[in-house]
Design an enzyme around this catalytic site. Sequence first.
Site, PDB file in Angstrom:
ATOM      1  N   ASP A  62      -5.273   8.780   3.600  1.00  0.00           N
ATOM      2  CA  ASP A  62      -5.356   9.105   2.178  1.00  0.00           C
ATOM      3  C   ASP A  62      -6.621   9.886   1.842  1.00  0.00           C
ATOM      4  O   ASP A  62      -6.605  10.788   1.008  1.00  0.00           O
ATOM      5  CB  ASP A  62      -5.300   7.814   1.349  1.00  0.00           C
ATOM      6  CG  ASP A  62      -4.057   7.003   1.659  1.00  0.00           C
ATOM      7  OD1 ASP A  62      -3.018   7.605   1.977  1.00  0.00           O
ATOM      8  OD2 ASP A  62      -4.130   5.762   1.609  1.00  0.00           O
ATOM      9  N   HIS A  83       0.837  -1.199   0.000  1.00  0.00           N
ATOM     10  CA  HIS A  83       0.000   0.000   0.000  1.00  0.00           C
ATOM     11  C   HIS A  83       0.879   1.259   0.000  1.00  0.00           C
ATOM     12  O   HIS A  83       0.674   2.178  -0.815  1.00  0.00           O
ATOM     13  CB  HIS A  83      -0.910  -0.023   1.238  1.00  0.00           C
ATOM     14  CG  HIS A  83      -1.744   1.206   1.419  1.00  0.00           C
ATOM     15  ND1 HIS A  83      -3.101   1.218   1.176  1.00  0.00           N
ATOM     16  CD2 HIS A  83      -1.439   2.465   1.839  1.00  0.00           C
ATOM     17  CE1 HIS A  83      -3.579   2.427   1.421  1.00  0.00           C
ATOM     18  NE2 HIS A  83      -2.595   3.195   1.837  1.00  0.00           N
ATOM     19  N   GLU A  84       1.860   1.292   0.904  1.00  0.00           N
ATOM     20  CA  GLU A  84       2.756   2.452   0.989  1.00  0.00           C
ATOM     21  C   GLU A  84       3.643   2.551  -0.246  1.00  0.00           C
ATOM     22  O   GLU A  84       3.978   3.656  -0.691  1.00  0.00           O
ATOM     23  CB  GLU A  84       3.621   2.364   2.250  1.00  0.00           C
ATOM     24  CG  GLU A  84       2.846   2.393   3.550  1.00  0.00           C
ATOM     25  CD  GLU A  84       1.997   3.641   3.709  1.00  0.00           C
ATOM     26  OE1 GLU A  84       2.400   4.708   3.189  1.00  0.00           O
ATOM     27  OE2 GLU A  84       0.925   3.558   4.337  1.00  0.00           O
TER      28      GLU A  84
END
Length: 368
Positions: free
Chosen positions: A167, A74-75
């Site tokens: 986010d 994800h990062e």
Amino acid sequence: MLQRGLYLFRLLGIPIYLDFSFLVVLPLLALLIASNLPLYLKLFGLPQEELSGPWPFLLGLLAATGLFLSVLLHELGHALAARRYGIATRRITLWLLGGVAQLERIPKEPLKELWVAVAGPLVSFALALLFWLLRQEAGAAGFLTHYLALVNLTLGLFNLLPALPLDGGRVFRALLALRKPHLQATRQALALSQAVALALGLFGLLVMNPFLVLMAFFVYMASRADAEATLLAQALEGLKVKDLMTQDPIALPPSLTVAELLERSLLHKVSGFPVVEEGRVLGVVGLEGLEGADPRAPIARYLQPPLFLSPEDTALSALERMAERGYTRALVLEEGRLVGVLSKTDLLRAFQARLLGLSSLDRGPGPG
């Protein structure tokens, strides 16, 4: 935040670190998953299997490791999206509440910030779909594929909450910034973030879920830090060290006594000085390092190693370097010659002045 940690490896040129809190949460999460294994199997509609000995814990450990690997991907999505716009990622750190990609800067252009923000959830949703398509209907593989499909879906949805530094908060700010000044968009995003954090904390208390309360506290504190960092970067934009430093600073010889240093500090209203001998910088000496010092001793005994900057360094990078190493002042060298001193007071004064100017612009012209 999260400056410490255990270096693991580089992935696509990005350093990956493991925060020490991770070493605690991983086995605890594995135990939690193992103790709730029958509930997970029932939720996924999988056959109940009798597992004894270390097998439930090992299965929980695999699931927890898969979760954190999903967080890493994800990062990495954020990092690669930022790289597309010429923004490097200093490090990715896995920690207690997930992961953090530390970008060199947040894109100022709203559309770029929008795409960098949504890249992480898009990766999570893609992983959720992948594990759902690969799902098995029995055994350890069945549990792991169903679990990782669920947690990636949850990870993507949770990160879309409209609260900084999640986010969704960045997406909300980017959308606001499409039609209003970035400073105003940041303030409105902060206000919504605080409201979301309070609502999340109250819900966590109602359902007696300490993890949600912890997440709410993290969002509340981190949203303020994120907004302050954004305001700081905007206020110091375009400024260099040479614009803020004190030029031709007073330099002291190493043989000067502590008592004489205190007299000069009162006279010149300066709390720290560079110490120079025959044109060579030996270090710095400040009032904060002289507690209990012998007044008759030479200041050479209390020298601190200096932080050197260039006049062309940006004010923001200078502040970051000083904060990372705990310095209250830095020496500015040009071609090996001492040309100035930059203190945190200089940076704070510039930040306050520029922020007042930005706030005036943000409010727009008054009635004329």
